[in-house]
Each structure stands twice: as structure tokens, then as C-alpha cells.
Design a protein around this motif. Sequence first.
Motif, PDB file in Angstrom:
ATOM      1  N   ARG A 164       0.691  -0.980  -0.164  1.00  0.00           N
ATOM      2  CA  ARG A 164      -0.311  -0.223   0.290  1.00  0.00           C
ATOM      3  C   ARG A 164       0.904   1.162   0.026  1.00  0.00           C
ATOM      4  O   ARG A 164       0.232   2.307  -0.678  1.00  0.00           O
ATOM      5  CB  ARG A 164      -1.146  -0.165   1.359  1.00  0.00           C
ATOM      6  N   ARG A 167       0.757   1.510  -3.652  1.00  0.00           N
ATOM      7  CA  ARG A 167      -0.218   1.105  -4.336  1.00  0.00           C
ATOM      8  C   ARG A 167      -1.432   1.371  -3.286  1.00  0.00           C
ATOM      9  O   ARG A 167      -2.286   0.865  -2.559  1.00  0.00           O
ATOM     10  CB  ARG A 167      -0.401  -0.384  -5.181  1.00  0.00           C
ATOM     11  N   ASP A 169      -4.263   2.448  -3.445  1.00  0.00           N
ATOM     12  CA  ASP A 169      -5.808   1.453  -3.229  1.00  0.00           C
ATOM     13  C   ASP A 169      -5.948  -0.309  -3.517  1.00  0.00           C
ATOM     14  O   ASP A 169      -6.807  -0.987  -3.959  1.00  0.00           O
ATOM     15  CB  ASP A 169      -6.512   1.888  -5.159  1.00  0.00           C
ATOM     16  N   PHE A 170      -4.962  -0.573  -3.113  1.00  0.00           N
ATOM     17  CA  PHE A 170      -5.071  -1.655  -3.259  1.00  0.00           C
ATOM     18  C   PHE A 170      -5.383  -2.760  -1.694  1.00  0.00           C
ATOM     19  O   PHE A 170      -5.026  -1.897  -0.290  1.00  0.00           O
ATOM     20  CB  PHE A 170      -3.196  -3.042  -2.553  1.00  0.00           C
ATOM     21  N   LYS A 171      -6.490  -3.203  -2.134  1.00  0.00           N
ATOM     22  CA  LYS A 171      -7.577  -3.708  -1.152  1.00  0.00           C
ATOM     23  C   LYS A 171      -7.404  -5.135  -0.594  1.00  0.00           C
ATOM     24  O   LYS A 171      -8.139  -5.326   0.539  1.00  0.00           O
ATOM     25  CB  LYS A 171      -8.967  -3.324  -1.307  1.00  0.00           C
ATOM     26  N   ALA A 172      -7.162  -5.772  -1.260  1.00  0.00           N
ATOM     27  CA  ALA A 172      -6.979  -7.392  -1.019  1.00  0.00           C
ATOM     28  C   ALA A 172      -6.879  -8.019   0.598  1.00  0.00           C
ATOM     29  O   ALA A 172      -5.497  -6.936   1.109  1.00  0.00           O
ATOM     30  CB  ALA A 172      -5.965  -7.652  -2.111  1.00  0.00           C
ATOM     31  N   LYS A 173      -7.035  -8.590   1.240  1.00  0.00           N
ATOM     32  CA  LYS A 173      -7.359  -9.628   2.368  1.00  0.00           C
ATOM     33  C   LYS A 173      -5.494 -10.168   2.611  1.00  0.00           C
ATOM     34  O   LYS A 173      -5.253 -10.599   3.613  1.00  0.00           O
ATOM     35  CB  LYS A 173      -8.008  -9.528   3.150  1.00  0.00           C
ATOM     36  N   ASN A 179      -5.307 -11.051  -7.778  1.00  0.00           N
ATOM     37  CA  ASN A 179      -4.503  -9.533  -6.873  1.00  0.00           C
ATOM     38  C   ASN A 179      -3.540  -9.279  -8.382  1.00  0.00           C
ATOM     39  O   ASN A 179      -2.920  -8.109  -8.102  1.00  0.00           O
ATOM     40  CB  ASN A 179      -3.975 -10.299  -6.284  1.00  0.00           C
TER      41      ASN A 179
END
Length: 353
Positions: A164, A167, A169-173, A179
Motif C-alpha cells: 500500500r 499502491r 488503493d490495494f484492498k485485498a486481505k 490480485n
Amino acid sequence: MNEKQNYITMLHGAGGAVMNQLVKDYILEFLGGSKAEVPLEALDDAAVIDGIVLKSDSHAVKPIFFPGGDIGRLAVSGTVNDIAVLGAKPIALACGLILEEGLPIADLERILRSMKETCGEAEVHIITGDTKVVEKGSLGGCVINVSGIGLRSEKLDHNFEVIRKFRPDFKAKWILDSNLHSGDKIIVSGTIGDHGLAVLSAQEGLSFGSQIKSDVKPLNKLVEKLLEVGGIVAMKDPTRGGLSNALNELSEKSKVGILVYEEKVPVRNDVKAACEMLGIDPFEVGNEGKLVIGVIPEKAEEVLEILRQTEEGKDAEIIGEVTKEFELVAMQTVVGGKRILTPPVGDPIPRIC
Ligand code: MG
């Protein structure tokens, strides 16, 4: 390929396009529909529900002992690795043994000892299980299912913090096949095709001049080191269907293209020679101790360096990159042209895991 068949064939278990179709047409059709965070429909290496990573994997390798490993080591490693590639720490395993009448007790002991050693390497225990015996038939000695659970760790959170930074706006957990993003680099952790060729040599009594050994190994400790560096967005263990199938799954699920440089893909000379002799493609042959890693470009060199400091990652290479210019896997060949790397119909070697 979309034509439905009336009976199961060996190709339905070979980890390529035919198996993927069976899974979509039947398994998802009947068993899909959960509300899991990473559900069956994701067809990722493992699922996630209520923060728990869950995986089940059956092993029917033939023969049960092969150069570099055995069914016990394979069963523990296979499940540990599928949990680890989501970024999770394996917490506990369950083992279902299906033993065939006539299996020597000495063989059972050898397999269990190997499972214990492999669990020791992975620092995880088998804490429940079940044993069944079936009449003598075609199992080849035994079939082993290992299931397991994993949890997220601080190292995984650190990995995402690093992503992050570059990047936001990277949202994956979790580290998922879906991804990948244009610009990411693709790393393979070592030589490809070793496991499949080692099993084939044991199946057919072939020798390839030198003994090719399986790479079967639990990779969760290696994954932890990569998470400490950070920047890993997607990861798979390229098992049945090999590197080719793994790259195609990543490309399809992330809706991006992957450009691979053939000359960068590490293949042992004896594996290459054996594949040429047998007319099979090392890109389609399964591995059991390798990682395909999608990493943000800013961290690719650092991840590569860490890999190369380890025994299992010493031959690691950056083999390609992610692009939005097309949505398939293309390979820049050593002779200079480009060809599309299509998903294999199935792994060319049967019962390798
Ligand atoms: Mg996997």
C-alpha cells in the motif's frame, strides 16, 4: 473440450483444462454457493472463512516412494503449501489414511516417519485424522488426504502495508490469484519440472543419465521470509499442469496478460533433455516445492535476492511481467518469436501427486 463425457478419465485428474472444466461443470454446480470470504468459486489454492484459511488435498501418487520423496512428504507439503501461498501460517493438519490390503507395515512406518519429519520442517502437527482399509486393488499401497487450517500473521499484514506504500488503493486481505496488476513482476523460485520427471522415472523404471529428484518440500518458512520483505500480491505452487497452468490461472483470474521470457525460466539440463526425449513440455509438468510469485515491481529485486540466499530458492529468476495490453499468457521464445502459452489439457504425467 466443452463436450460432456459419460465417464471419468485420467485427464479429469490431471490439473489442466479438462480437470478445470469438470470442477466448474460439476463440483461448483453442486457444491458452490457459500458466503465464505474466499469461497469454492474462487478456485484458489485454499479457502477463507471467518478469518480461517482451510484446505483439503488428497494424494494418490504412483508409486508411493519416488526419488526425492514419498506420498507422506507429498501429502503434508501439498496442504501446507496451499495454505502458505495465501499468506497464512499453517496452524494444524488432519490426516485421512486409506490403506490397501497387503501394504507392508514397514512401508506404512516409512511413510509415517516421513510425515513426522515433514511436519517438523513445517513446524505444524497433525492433530486429528482417520484410518480406513480397502481390498487390494489399484491404490498402489495407499491414498492419503491431508487437510489443514491456517491463520493470518503479522508478517502478512506487513506484506500488505509495503504494497500500500506503493499502491494505496490495494484492498485485498489475502494473497490471491486475482490480485495481479499491470507492471507486477513474476518470479519463479527455482527449476521447473523436477517432481514430475522424478515420479515418471519411478513409474516407468526410466533413468535419464543422472537421477532427477523431486523437489517436494514444505514452503511455509520460505513464504514467511518473503512476507518479511513485503510486496507479494499473488502466489501459487505450480503443481499439476505445471508453470503453464499456474500462469494461466493467474492471468484469467486477475484479468491481465503475463509476458514470460523463455530464456529466464530455470529448467535443469537433465530435465530439459528428458522432456525433449519424451516429447513433453517442462512448462506443463508438476512441481511440489516451487512458488510462482507476483510481486510489485519496486520489491521484485529484493524478493529475488532473499530467495537466492536460500537452498530451495537459489535458482530463482524473474521470469516475466504483468501487462494490460492483452489478457493471456504470452512467451518470448529463445529463438526470438512470441507464442501463446495456452493452459495444458492436462499434466502429461499421470498420478504425480
Ligand atoms: Mg496449489
